[in-house]
Each structure stands twice: as structure tokens, then as C-alpha cells.
Design a protein around this motif. Structure first.
Motif, PDB file in Angstrom:
ATOM      1  N   SER A 132      10.352   0.131  -1.696  1.00 45.29           N
ATOM      2  CA  SER A 132      10.573   1.269  -0.714  1.00 45.29           C
ATOM      3  C   SER A 132       9.202   1.984  -0.362  1.00 45.29           C
ATOM      4  CB  SER A 132      11.352   2.422  -1.116  1.00 45.29           C
ATOM      5  OG  SER A 132      12.854   1.700  -1.453  1.00 45.29           O
ATOM      6  N   VAL A 133       8.411   2.241  -1.385  1.00 47.45           N
ATOM      7  CA  VAL A 133       7.089   3.034  -1.000  1.00 47.45           C
ATOM      8  C   VAL A 133       6.454   2.128  -0.311  1.00 47.45           C
ATOM      9  CG1 VAL A 133       5.102   3.839  -2.292  1.00 47.45           C
ATOM     10  CG2 VAL A 133       7.449   4.468  -3.187  1.00 47.45           C
ATOM     11  N   VAL A 134       6.160   0.640  -0.731  1.00 48.09           N
ATOM     12  CA  VAL A 134       5.297  -0.189   0.205  1.00 48.09           C
ATOM     13  C   VAL A 134       5.988  -0.116   1.474  1.00 48.09           C
ATOM     14  CG1 VAL A 134       4.587  -2.647   0.272  1.00 48.09           C
ATOM     15  CG2 VAL A 134       4.438  -1.280  -1.946  1.00 48.09           C
ATOM     16  N   LEU A 181       7.268   1.773   3.289  1.00 49.66           N
ATOM     17  CA  LEU A 181       7.383   3.324   4.028  1.00 49.66           C
ATOM     18  C   LEU A 181       5.844   3.505   4.383  1.00 49.66           C
ATOM     19  CD1 LEU A 181       9.861   5.519   2.243  1.00 49.66           C
ATOM     20  CD2 LEU A 181      10.059   4.915   4.626  1.00 49.66           C
ATOM     21  N   THR A 182       5.074   2.976   3.378  1.00 47.47           N
ATOM     22  CA  THR A 182       3.523   3.300   3.599  1.00 47.47           C
ATOM     23  C   THR A 182       2.899   2.296   4.394  1.00 47.47           C
ATOM     24  OG1 THR A 182       3.338   3.729   1.137  1.00 47.47           O
ATOM     25  CG2 THR A 182       1.421   3.026   2.446  1.00 47.47           C
ATOM     26  N   LYS A 183       3.562   0.956   4.674  1.00 43.48           N
ATOM     27  CA  LYS A 183       3.057   0.062   5.605  1.00 43.48           C
ATOM     28  C   LYS A 183       3.672   0.372   6.954  1.00 43.48           C
ATOM     29  CE  LYS A 183       1.578  -3.738   2.798  1.00 43.48           C
ATOM     30  NZ  LYS A 183       1.339  -5.261   2.678  1.00 43.48           N
ATOM     31  N   TYR A 201       7.651   0.433 -12.387  1.00 38.15           N
ATOM     32  CA  TYR A 201       7.187   0.659 -10.669  1.00 38.15           C
ATOM     33  C   TYR A 201       5.752   0.427 -10.678  1.00 38.15           C
ATOM     34  CZ  TYR A 201       5.547   3.374  -7.107  1.00 38.15           C
ATOM     35  OH  TYR A 201       4.720   3.996  -5.716  1.00 38.15           O
ATOM     36  N   ASP A 202       4.943   0.754 -11.681  1.00 35.62           N
ATOM     37  CA  ASP A 202       3.409   0.385 -11.569  1.00 35.62           C
ATOM     38  C   ASP A 202       3.467  -1.157 -11.600  1.00 35.62           C
ATOM     39  OD1 ASP A 202       0.451   1.325 -11.853  1.00 35.62           O
ATOM     40  OD2 ASP A 202       0.772   0.146 -13.754  1.00 35.62           O
ATOM     41  N   LEU A 239       4.316  -2.696  -8.436  1.00 35.86           N
ATOM     42  CA  LEU A 239       3.391  -2.129  -7.361  1.00 35.86           C
ATOM     43  C   LEU A 239       2.318  -2.907  -7.393  1.00 35.86           C
ATOM     44  CD1 LEU A 239       2.745  -0.158  -5.167  1.00 35.86           C
ATOM     45  CD2 LEU A 239       2.025   1.300  -6.635  1.00 35.86           C
ATOM     46  N   LEU A 295      12.351   1.065  -5.891  1.00 37.32           N
ATOM     47  CA  LEU A 295      11.515   2.281  -5.645  1.00 37.32           C
ATOM     48  C   LEU A 295       9.898   1.611  -5.199  1.00 37.32           C
ATOM     49  CD1 LEU A 295      11.116   5.234  -5.462  1.00 37.32           C
ATOM     50  CD2 LEU A 295      10.348   4.936  -7.993  1.00 37.32           C
ATOM     51  N   CYS A 296       9.582   0.754  -5.780  1.00 40.72           N
ATOM     52  CA  CYS A 296       8.293   0.117  -5.371  1.00 40.72           C
ATOM     53  C   CYS A 296       8.236  -0.505  -3.998  1.00 40.72           C
ATOM     54  CB  CYS A 296       7.751  -1.005  -6.559  1.00 40.72           C
ATOM     55  SG  CYS A 296       6.297  -1.753  -6.057  1.00 40.72           S
TER      56      CYS A 296
END
Length: 183
Positions: free
Chosen positions: A176-178, A180-182, A35-36, A39, A173-174
Motif C-alpha cells: 500500500s505504501v509503495v 501510494l508513493t509511486k 514491513y521493513d 519494503l 501495508l508495504c
């Protein structure tokens, strides 16, 4: 003879129950590491504006080079952690690589911007990414070996496959997080 069979099956039962804990623990570590990694690659354009001078030129390629540098250190990490695993123990090697990865990831989050510390910012990122490259190779190999050692003999390939399956899950997961954040 039945007491021998009962004793053997009683010993095998905890190992079967324990294998799922081993798989989950190993998979979570691998998931976080990938994930890291994803990212950092996906957000390289953002990192480039924070960790390099804002002189009108794009430092995107330099940032990608720093992020990708961790891949070059993986073979070295495999040799280091493999040697530690053979001499001291695989569990110890696995834990050290997890701690090293976590520390490097935390330190990346603490790196000040270029405006605050100048060229020290991208140098810190490079040092942390190298640490992550060394650690991820030790963790990944350690996770696979740890699962294989705890798996039943006829299911080692199946159970170690879960470790490899966490790589695309880390990417999803990465993303999805990007996303949702954007949004």
C-alpha cells in the motif's frame, strides 16, 4: 471456598485484560519488522541504483543478495537471543532485539549513496541487514513466547496466532505504501 474462587478469578481478570496489550505490543513489533523486510525486497531495484555504482550494469541481484542475507543469520539470532532469554530473561531479550532492529532500520535510512562513500554504502547495508536478521529472529521468537506466557492455558495457540498473522499484514501495508508513493 468462595473467597478462594473470588481471589483466583480476580487474579485471572487482569491477566486476560493484559493479554491484549501483550498481543498488540508483540504484533506491532513483528509488523514493523516484516514491513521493513518486504519494503527492502520490493524496492531492491531502487536501492541498487543508490548503493551500487551507476556503471550501466544492473546491480539488482547484488542488492537482493544483500537484503536476503538477513535470512541466513536468523538461526544464529535465534540461538543468541534464546540463550539470552534463558539466562537473563525473555523480556530483556525481547526488548534488546526490538532495539537492535530499530537501530538497524534507522541506520539503513542514514546510509549515504554510492556516489558519496563508494563501496562503503553496500557494505553498510549488508552490516545493517545482518543486524536485522539477528534481531528479527530474536524478536519473533520472543514475541511468540511472551504472548504464550501471558495467554490462558487453553488459548495459547489462538493468541500466538496473532503474531503470525502480522506477516501478511506487513506485506499489505508495504504494498500500500509503495503503491501510494509511486502514484
Amino acid at each position: 471456598m468462595s473467597t478462594v474462587n473470588n481471589a483466583i478469578s480476580a487474579e485471572d481478570k487482569p491477566a486476560k485484560d493484559n493479554i491484549f496489550q501483550v498481543i498488540i505490543a508483540s504484533s506491532v513489533g513483528t509488523l514493523i519488522e516484516w514491513y521493513d523486510m518486504f519494503l527492502a525486497i520490493i524496492l531492491a531495484s531502487v536501492l541498487s541504483t543508490q548503493l551500487f555504482p551507476n556503471d550501466g550494469s544492473s546491480h539488482f541481484l547484488e542488492t537482493l543478495a544483500v537484503v536476503v542475507s538477513s535470512f541466513m543469520f536468523r538461526p544464529i539470532g535465534s540461538l543468541i537471543f534464546g540463550s539470552i532469554g534463558d539466562r537473563i530473561g525473555r523480556k530483556y531479550s525481547f526488548l534488546v532485539s526490538l532495539i537492535m532492529m530499530g537501530a538497524a532500520t534507522f541506520m539503513i535510512g542514514c546510509i549515504p549513496t554510492y556516489e558519496d562513500v563508494g563501496w562503503f554504502a553496500p557494505i553498510l547495508l549488508l552490516v545493517c541487514r545482518i543486524m536485522q536478521g539477528l534481531a528479527i529472529s530474536g524478536e519473533y521468537a520472543g514475541a511468540v513466547i511472551y504472548v504464550a506466557e501471558h495467554a490462558p492455558a487453553k488459548k495459547r495457540g489462538f493468541y500466538t496466532g496473532f503474531i503470525q498473522a502480522t506477516v501478511p499484514i506487513g506485506l499489505l501495508l508495504c504494498l500500500s505504501v509503495v503503491f501510494l508513493t509511486k502514484s
